[in-house]
Design a protein around this motif. Sequence first.
Motif: not given
Length: 90
Positions: A1-8, A27-31, A76-86
């Motif tokens: 099963m592919a995940f496109r979006t994960i919500m926390v 999220a990174q593991t499942h792109d 949150f933003l620090c953890t995801v390093n400002g990624s545009d995927r978050a």
Amino acid sequence: MAFRTIMVQLDIDAIAAPRVALAWELAQTHDADLIAFCAAEGHFVMPRGMEDGAAQAIWCQVDEIEGRLNCLKEEFLCTVNGSDRASWRA
């Protein structure tokens, strides 16, 4: 099963770092994209005779909630390093 979006969902009064780190790793593991969200409202009970200070007390709670939401957002933003995927929702 592919995940496109994960919500926390983050609790306003709980430590967020472990939950955010796990969600980001998934999220990174499942792109997938990651959306973090947190919501809260004040719980104000006004004793009789306190009507004069009610508005001030309510706004004080709102300010505290907004301050905590801002802290969670920054964490949150620090953890995801400002990624545009978050993204953040509050």
